[in-house]
Design a protein around this motif. Sequence first.
Motif, mmCIF file in Angstrom:
data_model
loop_
_atom_site.group_PDB
_atom_site.id
_atom_site.type_symbol
_atom_site.label_atom_id
_atom_site.label_comp_id
_atom_site.label_asym_id
_atom_site.label_seq_id
_atom_site.Cartn_x
_atom_site.Cartn_y
_atom_site.Cartn_z
ATOM 1 N N ALA A 1 -6.995 3.101 -9.801
ATOM 2 C CA ALA A 1 -6.871 1.738 -9.260
ATOM 3 C C ALA A 1 -5.912 0.825 -10.083
ATOM 4 O O ALA A 1 -5.093 0.153 -9.331
ATOM 5 C CB ALA A 1 -8.389 1.207 -9.383
ATOM 6 N N ALA A 2 -5.771 1.125 -11.498
ATOM 7 C CA ALA A 2 -4.814 0.569 -12.230
ATOM 8 C C ALA A 2 -3.306 0.848 -11.722
ATOM 9 O O ALA A 2 -2.473 -0.148 -11.611
ATOM 10 C CB ALA A 2 -4.861 0.940 -13.740
ATOM 11 N N CYS B 1 1.586 -1.907 -6.304
ATOM 12 C CA CYS B 1 1.479 -2.974 -5.094
ATOM 13 C C CYS B 1 2.240 -4.120 -5.692
ATOM 14 O O CYS B 1 2.758 -4.896 -4.851
ATOM 15 C CB CYS B 1 -0.044 -3.216 -4.898
ATOM 16 S SG CYS B 1 -0.966 -2.222 -3.809
ATOM 17 N N ALA B 2 2.404 -4.360 -6.912
ATOM 18 C CA ALA B 2 3.243 -5.730 -7.360
ATOM 19 C C ALA B 2 4.476 -5.349 -7.168
ATOM 20 O O ALA B 2 5.418 -6.432 -7.330
ATOM 21 C CB ALA B 2 2.626 -5.997 -8.715
ATOM 22 N N ARG C 1 -2.370 1.795 -8.821
ATOM 23 C CA ARG C 1 -2.070 1.265 -7.326
ATOM 24 C C ARG C 1 -1.940 -0.341 -7.561
ATOM 25 O O ARG C 1 -1.018 -0.811 -7.020
ATOM 26 C CB ARG C 1 -3.524 1.363 -6.616
ATOM 27 C CG ARG C 1 -3.553 2.850 -6.020
ATOM 28 C CD ARG C 1 -4.848 2.909 -5.011
ATOM 29 N NE ARG C 1 -5.009 4.292 -4.582
ATOM 30 C CZ ARG C 1 -4.282 4.753 -3.738
ATOM 31 N NH1 ARG C 1 -3.419 4.013 -3.064
ATOM 32 N NH2 ARG C 1 -4.217 5.884 -3.384
ATOM 33 N N GLU C 2 -2.614 -0.855 -8.446
ATOM 34 C CA GLU C 2 -2.345 -2.428 -8.517
ATOM 35 C C GLU C 2 -1.021 -2.671 -9.200
ATOM 36 O O GLU C 2 -0.539 -3.392 -8.549
ATOM 37 C CB GLU C 2 -3.335 -2.842 -9.462
ATOM 38 C CG GLU C 2 -3.463 -4.305 -9.764
ATOM 39 C CD GLU C 2 -4.374 -4.971 -10.954
ATOM 40 O OE1 GLU C 2 -3.977 -6.187 -11.351
ATOM 41 O OE2 GLU C 2 -5.245 -4.247 -10.947
ATOM 42 N N HIS D 1 2.542 2.730 -3.804
ATOM 43 C CA HIS D 1 1.791 3.944 -4.763
ATOM 44 C C HIS D 1 2.408 5.239 -4.528
ATOM 45 O O HIS D 1 2.670 6.121 -5.071
ATOM 46 C CB HIS D 1 0.382 3.846 -4.673
ATOM 47 C CG HIS D 1 -0.352 4.557 -5.463
ATOM 48 N ND1 HIS D 1 -0.300 4.490 -7.056
ATOM 49 C CD2 HIS D 1 -1.307 5.730 -5.395
ATOM 50 C CE1 HIS D 1 -0.992 5.671 -7.460
ATOM 51 N NE2 HIS D 1 -1.516 6.069 -6.391
ATOM 52 N N GLU E 1 0.809 -1.312 -0.070
ATOM 53 C CA GLU E 1 -0.078 -0.042 0.019
ATOM 54 C C GLU E 1 0.750 1.265 -0.065
ATOM 55 O O GLU E 1 0.484 2.250 -0.660
ATOM 56 C CB GLU E 1 -0.988 0.062 1.248
ATOM 57 C CG GLU E 1 -1.737 -1.175 1.448
ATOM 58 C CD GLU E 1 -0.853 -2.381 2.239
ATOM 59 O OE1 GLU E 1 -0.410 -2.192 3.278
ATOM 60 O OE2 GLU E 1 -0.988 -3.314 1.733
#
Length: 127
Positions: free
Chosen positions: A108-109, A115-116, A111-112, A78, A75
Amino acid sequence: LTPQVGVAHLGRKSGLLHETVLEVILYDPATRESVVLSAWGEKADWYRNIEAVPALEVRTGGQRYVPEQRFLAPEENHAVISAYGQNHPLAFRVFASVFGYPLDGTEAARREVACALRLVAFRPRNP
C-alpha cells in the motif's frame, strides 16, 4: 544502459523550441512506446510545456518520430515502476532513495508513492 529519449517541445509561455533528454523507465518494443518519469513532477517545465502543447518530436535509438503522448493514470504508475525495479535492480535502489519509494514498506505504501509520481508515455503517432 537505460535508454533515453530527446523530447522536442514548445515553451508554453515563450513559444520557443526546447529539447529535454529523459531517461526511459519502460520500453515496449512491440508498440515502440517509451515511458519517462518527471523528476520534478508537475512542476517540471518540460512536463508543463507538453501539457499545454503536445510534444513535437521524440528521438530515441537513432529514430525520430512525431509522438502520440499520454499521461499515465496514477494506478498504472505502480506497475511501470515495479517493472523498472525488476529490470534494473541497482538503478532502482537509487530511484527508490531519490523518490522516497519504500523498498521495505507495505504494498500500500509503495502504491501511494507511485501514484504521486508523474509518468508520460510516447509512441510513434503513425507506426
